[in-house]
Design a protein around this motif. Structure first.
Motif, PDB file in Angstrom:
ATOM      1  N   ASP A  22       0.822  -1.214   0.000  1.00 29.20           N
ATOM      2  CA  ASP A  22       0.000   0.000   0.000  1.00 29.20           C
ATOM      3  C   ASP A  22       0.859   1.268   0.000  1.00 29.20           C
ATOM      4  OD1 ASP A  22       0.955   0.051   2.561  1.00 29.20           O
ATOM      5  OD2 ASP A  22      -0.996  -0.100   3.557  1.00 29.20           O
ATOM      6  N   CYS A  23       2.104   1.129  -0.449  1.00 28.59           N
ATOM      7  CA  CYS A  23       3.028   2.262  -0.548  1.00 28.59           C
ATOM      8  C   CYS A  23       3.215   2.603  -2.017  1.00 28.59           C
ATOM      9  CB  CYS A  23       4.361   1.906   0.108  1.00 28.59           C
ATOM     10  SG  CYS A  23       5.753   2.911  -0.406  1.00 28.59           S
ATOM     11  N   SER A  24       2.808   3.801  -2.426  1.00 23.58           N
ATOM     12  CA  SER A  24       2.867   4.182  -3.837  1.00 23.58           C
ATOM     13  C   SER A  24       4.304   4.194  -4.368  1.00 23.58           C
ATOM     14  CB  SER A  24       2.224   5.559  -4.042  1.00 23.58           C
ATOM     15  OG  SER A  24       2.883   6.549  -3.250  1.00 23.58           O
ATOM     16  N   HIS A  25       5.256   4.659  -3.560  1.00 22.61           N
ATOM     17  CA  HIS A  25       6.668   4.658  -3.977  1.00 22.61           C
ATOM     18  C   HIS A  25       7.143   3.225  -4.213  1.00 22.61           C
ATOM     19  CE1 HIS A  25       7.379   8.909  -3.420  1.00 22.61           C
ATOM     20  NE2 HIS A  25       6.822   8.846  -2.236  1.00 22.61           N
ATOM     21  N   CYS A  26       6.705   2.315  -3.342  1.00 18.53           N
ATOM     22  CA  CYS A  26       7.106   0.910  -3.477  1.00 18.53           C
ATOM     23  C   CYS A  26       6.550   0.307  -4.762  1.00 18.53           C
ATOM     24  CB  CYS A  26       6.609   0.093  -2.284  1.00 18.53           C
ATOM     25  SG  CYS A  26       7.267   0.631  -0.694  1.00 18.53           S
ATOM     26  N   LEU A  27       5.300   0.615  -5.069  1.00 16.14           N
ATOM     27  CA  LEU A  27       4.667   0.044  -6.259  1.00 16.14           C
ATOM     28  C   LEU A  27       5.364   0.520  -7.532  1.00 16.14           C
ATOM     29  CD1 LEU A  27       0.897   0.270  -5.262  1.00 16.14           C
ATOM     30  CD2 LEU A  27       2.428  -1.712  -5.164  1.00 16.14           C
TER      31      LEU A  27
END
Length: 454
Positions: free
Chosen positions: A358-363
């Motif tokens: 649920d982390c946009s940077h991670c995705l």
């Protein structure tokens, strides 16, 4: 009449039941508070605090703001060295001796030790006078020594002996005059162990200074222990006297000087305080090797009843994930097989990444990392997913084959994440095959740059 005498006696008793510590800061430093501590070992014990009252005086027909503060100490206040701290963030403070007498002084907050003037306090006035006289005599002696080192052909032996005799005469005079005074141990310990003959080579001079640095200091003297004197000298010896520009040589000098210092301390409580002080000093430069050495070879060898387990755990946890440390171990299950970080041996290097679905940077970064890592056969990824449940993670990990995948439930409260001090995702660590942390890249670009240049 009897009542009047009783009243007078009570008033007299009250006036004698406390001591006044009055300080004037000039110019005023625009601070509101001064905190009073008592020095005990390498620690400072809080006594009380007070507000600074702003006033003004005329200097050359111009008004100059000054700050005044006043502490009262009870009749049973223990003699010792006290510290008035007026700049908490910048460590602004002034130390003084208290021995059952009123004290009044004025100082400049930017260089307190050099500027302080005591107008009341026989102990502090006497010690300040001693320091002034002995410093001037020692400077004369040092000047001759430096001249001899720069110009070995000059014959300065006679001048040196004359200057040395002057230093010793001043010292002896103050030792005699300070009999039964609280300040005498400081006078004994302040005198340098000057060589009897002038030195003609820098190496000989420095070797003598290192070998004799503590000769006049009694590490068992309670008056010295309960002051900043010994800790200040220890700091000078470890961080300034034993110095080298070479990093490896400096580490050896640190270890040798620490060994010398701690071998002189027999008071176990003071030794504990000194070790804790040194740990905090090396903490600033993140010298993990020295911190580990202090804990393993000295602190943990103290009696268990005086060790501060909380201090050990707090300090070691702070550096558990610093570059140079062995990454904290953790275990997981993968394809019905048990794994642990410490026992992995399927790559030369590892990228350990803490991420979340649920982390946009991670995705954005995790798929990019996966694509990049397909070119590397020597480095493997350990992907630690910090999740609240496994539903999304189960699907996403299928798109990231050939990685070690770990599910860390409870997200930010996950035990392993807390050990690694994770407060943002993604967070990267690069490990070698021993699991030592060799890099902490800030982002995916840094990960790529580090691995490409390795």
């Amino acid at each position: 009449m009897k009542k009047i005498f009783v009243l007078i006696f009570l008033i007299s008793s009250i006036t004698q039941a406390q001591y006044n510590i009055k300080g004037t800061i000039t110019p005023d430093l625009k601070s509101d508070w001064v905190i009073l501590y008592k020095i005990e070992g390498a620690k400072q014990i809080f006594i009380k605090n007070t507000k600074i009252e702003v006033d003004s005086i005329l200097i050359d027909d111009k008004k100059q703001a000054i700050g005044n503060f006043n502490f009262t100490l009870p009749n049973d206040a223990a003699p010792g060295v006290y510290r008035a701290t007026y700049r908490l963030e910048e460590h602004g403070y002034i130390d003084f001796i208290f021995d059952k007498e009123d004290i009044t002084f004025v100082f400049n907050p930017d260089y307190p030790d050099q500027s302080v003037l005591f107008s009341k306090s026989s102990e502090n006035i006497f010690y300040k006078q001693y320091l002034s006289e002995i410093s001037k005599a020692q400077q004369t002696l040092d000047s001759l020594q430096i001249t001899a080192l720069r110009n070995p052909s000059l014959d300065l032996k006679k001048d040196y002996k004359t200057a040395l005799q002057q230093v010793e005469n001043i010292q002896q005079g103050y030792l005699t005059a300070s009999k039964n005074m609280y300040v005498q141990p400081f006078i004994k310990a302040t005198l340098r162990a000057n060589p009897k003959e002038i030195k003609t080579s820098p190496n000989e001079y420095m070797s003598n200074m290192v070998a004799t640095f503590f000769d006049n200091m009694d590490f068992s003297n309670k008056t010295l222990i309960n002051s900043s004197f010994l800790v200040d000298r220890i700091t000078d010896y470890i961080f300034y006297i034993n110095y080298s520009d070479n990093k490896e040589t400096q580490q050896k000098l640190f270890k040798n000087s620490i060994k010398t210092v701690l071998s002189k301390i027999t008071d176990l409580s003071f030794k504990k305080d000194v070790i804790e002080f040194l740990v905090t000093q090396f903490e600033e430069s993140k010298n993990l090797e020295l911190i580990g050495d202090l804990f393993e070879n000295y602190y943990k060898r103290l009696p268990e009843n005086i060790q501060n387990k909380k201090f050990i755990n707090e300090k070691l946890s702070l550096f558990a994930t610093e570059i140079g440390s062995i990454a904290p171990d953790f275990s997981w299950k993968e394809n019905n097989k048990n794994y642990s970080l410490s026992k992995l041996n399927d790559a030369e290097n590892y990228v350990l990444v803490f991420w979340s679905t649920d982390c946009s940077h991670c995705l954005r970064e995790i798929p990019e990392l996966h694509k990049f890592m397909q070119k590397s056969t020597k480095t493997k990824v350990i992907a630690f997913a910090m999740e609240r449940n496994n539903s999304t993670w189960n699907e996403m990990k299928k798109t990231l084959p050939n990685w070690h995948h770990i599910l860390g439930l409870n997200k930010w409260e996950n035990k392993t994440a807390r050990v690694y001090n994770i407060n943002a995702t993604p967070t990267y660590f690069v490990l070698d095959n021993t699991k030592k942390i060799i890099a902490k890249p800030d982002n995916i670009s840094d990960v790529k740059a580090f691995l490409e240049n390795k």
